[in-house]
Design an enzyme around this catalytic site. Structure first.
Site, mmCIF file in Angstrom:
data_model
loop_
_atom_site.group_PDB
_atom_site.id
_atom_site.type_symbol
_atom_site.label_atom_id
_atom_site.label_comp_id
_atom_site.label_asym_id
_atom_site.label_seq_id
_atom_site.Cartn_x
_atom_site.Cartn_y
_atom_site.Cartn_z
ATOM 1 N N SER A 98 52.372 42.174 68.863
ATOM 2 C CA SER A 98 53.124 41.443 67.942
ATOM 3 C C SER A 98 54.522 41.426 68.568
ATOM 4 O O SER A 98 55.676 40.732 68.096
ATOM 5 C CB SER A 98 53.370 42.198 66.745
ATOM 6 O OG SER A 98 52.147 41.997 65.756
ATOM 7 N N LYS A 101 55.990 37.739 69.077
ATOM 8 C CA LYS A 101 56.688 37.258 67.788
ATOM 9 C C LYS A 101 57.931 37.237 67.978
ATOM 10 O O LYS A 101 58.809 36.141 67.564
ATOM 11 C CB LYS A 101 56.582 38.015 66.387
ATOM 12 C CG LYS A 101 55.142 38.112 65.987
ATOM 13 C CD LYS A 101 55.153 38.630 64.465
ATOM 14 C CE LYS A 101 53.595 38.625 64.071
ATOM 15 N NZ LYS A 101 52.547 39.547 64.311
ATOM 16 N N SER A 158 56.178 42.078 60.664
ATOM 17 C CA SER A 158 55.416 41.582 61.584
ATOM 18 C C SER A 158 54.334 40.795 60.900
ATOM 19 O O SER A 158 53.109 40.770 61.438
ATOM 20 C CB SER A 158 54.927 42.581 62.318
ATOM 21 O OG SER A 158 54.414 42.161 63.587
#
Length: 462
Positions: A98, A101, A158
């Site tokens: 993640s 992101k 997230s």
């Protein structure tokens, strides 16, 4: 007798003429020699020591091995300079999970900054987002939320579904958004990264109908993650409005709020479960976890005017990524500081002035446009800095010119044990406005130049 007197008179006049020419030449030469000396050096690259003192440092920099890091890769970067202070397999391309992101966050924030979208714009959730797995806020197809609400869910919790919803809203499809991500990575100089989705999920975990046709996975190096984080800090300093949110209730009727995955937030020092991880000055940036990636974390903190960016990848547990990050950040704050080596508007030895054509004066003073700072061992008193000046415009300046006109560059270099060599290039600019000379002044300057050239031509004959 009369003829002899005439010849004598002519000889006297000739002597006076020659004497006058020589006198004028002498005056001309004395006036223009400094300018000619400067002009002869135009475009030359000069190298000289900016200081004559040796660097005196108060600490010896320990090796990265001494930290005993239990990671697959790690990097430490000073944010203002981009200087790398610690490197453990920093250029190895690995699954970022993640931390991907961060690029989605950057692009969405950039689109809002440019006025193409607003934080209050309403996003309608589509099938791809609704089918996203992993960390999520359980969006259903057709749900509507603002960009800001989804952005907080992405940055704090997230949430994969919120991330895909944003990507599709910005670019029309996640596939089109991924192209934007890869284009941005190239622009930023991220050499060891490749994106296939906006979330960081493995290809097999994406909804089947929305997987890319190419059989590739997302990769990013620790160095690239630090570069991306630095861009966020520089271009979107309001990132802290999102990354420091400790908890967020996405829907009014939700039983439990989203809890920030970043345990190291300084604000967590008063939270029982997280206070042992809270780190002074830490206000971002992004965690990441998948089975393939392990536990990753890009963190950033600021203390005493110095901001550091730490990336650890491939730790074996959620708590471990924060313990290893603390080691990396402590290494930075215990051993380094940022010092100004050259102030803005500084004169450069050998290039205090450059020639100027058709001006009231024949030269114009030049200085550096910006200050130069380096990361140095903590406690350093004197910096042993060298420079190279490249004055490419010195023979092209024609009055009138404005103050601040670029005439070249100067590159400063700093080296110290325990740190990679550092370079910083700034512009050399005119320190003041230069007016065009009047016709009378320019006429007599041209006359002087003519006689200088004539004298040189005669001199070269012998």
């Amino acid at each position: 007798m009369k003829a002899k007197k005439m010849n004598k008179k002519k000889r006297q006049m000739l002597k006076k003429s020659v004497a006058s020419v020589m006198l004028i030449n002498m005056l001309c030469m004395s006036a223009v020699m400094p300018v000619m000396a400067a002009a002869n050096d135009s475009g030359q690259v000069l190298t000289a020591a900016a200081t004559t003192t040796k660097t005196e440092k108060a600490v010896d920099i320990p090796s990265a091995d001494s930290l005993g890091l239990d990671v697959k890769s790690a990097v430490l970067m000073e944010a203002s300079t981009g200087q790398i202070l610690l490197n453990v397999n920093a250029d190895k391309a690995m699954p970022p999970a993640s931390m991907t992101k961060m690029m989605t966050e950057y692009i969405v924030a950039e689109q809002v900054k440019q006025g193409k979208f607003s934080w209050d714009d309403v996003v309608t959730v589509k099938k791809n987002a609704a089918q996203s797995v992993g960390s999520r806020i359980f969006l259903a197809e057709g749900d509507q939320h603002t960009i800001k609400e989804l952005y907080i869910a992405m940055a704090v919790g997230s949430a994969n579904d919120a991330t895909v919803a944003l990507a599709e809203h910005i670019a029309g499809s996640e596939e089109a958004f991924v192209k934007m991500m890869n284009d941005e990575a190239k622009r930023m100089g991220m050499k060891d990264s490749y994106f296939i989705n906006s979330t960081g999920l493995d290809r097999a975990d994406m909804p089947a109908d929305f997987r890319p046709t190419e059989d590739k996975e997302i990769v990013m190096s620790a160095r690239d993650a630090a570069i991306l984080c630095r861009y966020i800090i520089r271009d979107h300093p309001d990132y802290k409005d999102f990354t420091t949110i400790q908890s967020y209730k996405f829907r009014p009727n939700d039983k439990d709020p989203i809890i920030n995955y970043n345990w190291m937030l300084e604000a967590n020092k008063n939270i029982t479960n997280f206070k042992s991880y809270a780190y002074e000055g830490l206000d971002g940036m992004k965690t990441g976890h998948t089975t393939n990636a392990g536990n990753n974390f890009t963190g950033t903190a600021e203390r005493d005017g110095m901001r550091l960016i730490s990336v650890v990848m491939g730790t074996d547990s959620e708590p471990a990524r924060f313990r290893e990050t603390k080691k990396v950040l402590d290494y930075g704050y215990n051993n380094f500081e940022v010092k100004q080596a050259v102030a803005a508007k500084t004169k450069v030895t050998g290039w205090e002035a450059v020639p100027l054509k058709k001006g009231t004066e024949t030269t114009v003073p030049v200085v550096t446009d910006n200050a130069v700072s380096f990361v140095v061992p903590k406690g350093t008193q004197n910096l042993d800095v060298t420079f190279k000046a490249n004055v490419t415009e010195a023979d092209k300046l024609v009055a009138p010119i404005k103050a601040g006109t670029k005439v070249g560059t100067v590159t400063y270099t700093y080296k110290a044990d325990g740190i990679e060599p550092q370079e910083k290039t700034v512009n050399l600019i005119t320190a003041e406005e230069a007016e065009k000379g009047g016709w009378f002044r320019l006429f007599f300057r041209a006359v002087k130049d003519f006689f200088v050239d004539l004298f040189d031509g005669i001199k070269n004959l012998f």
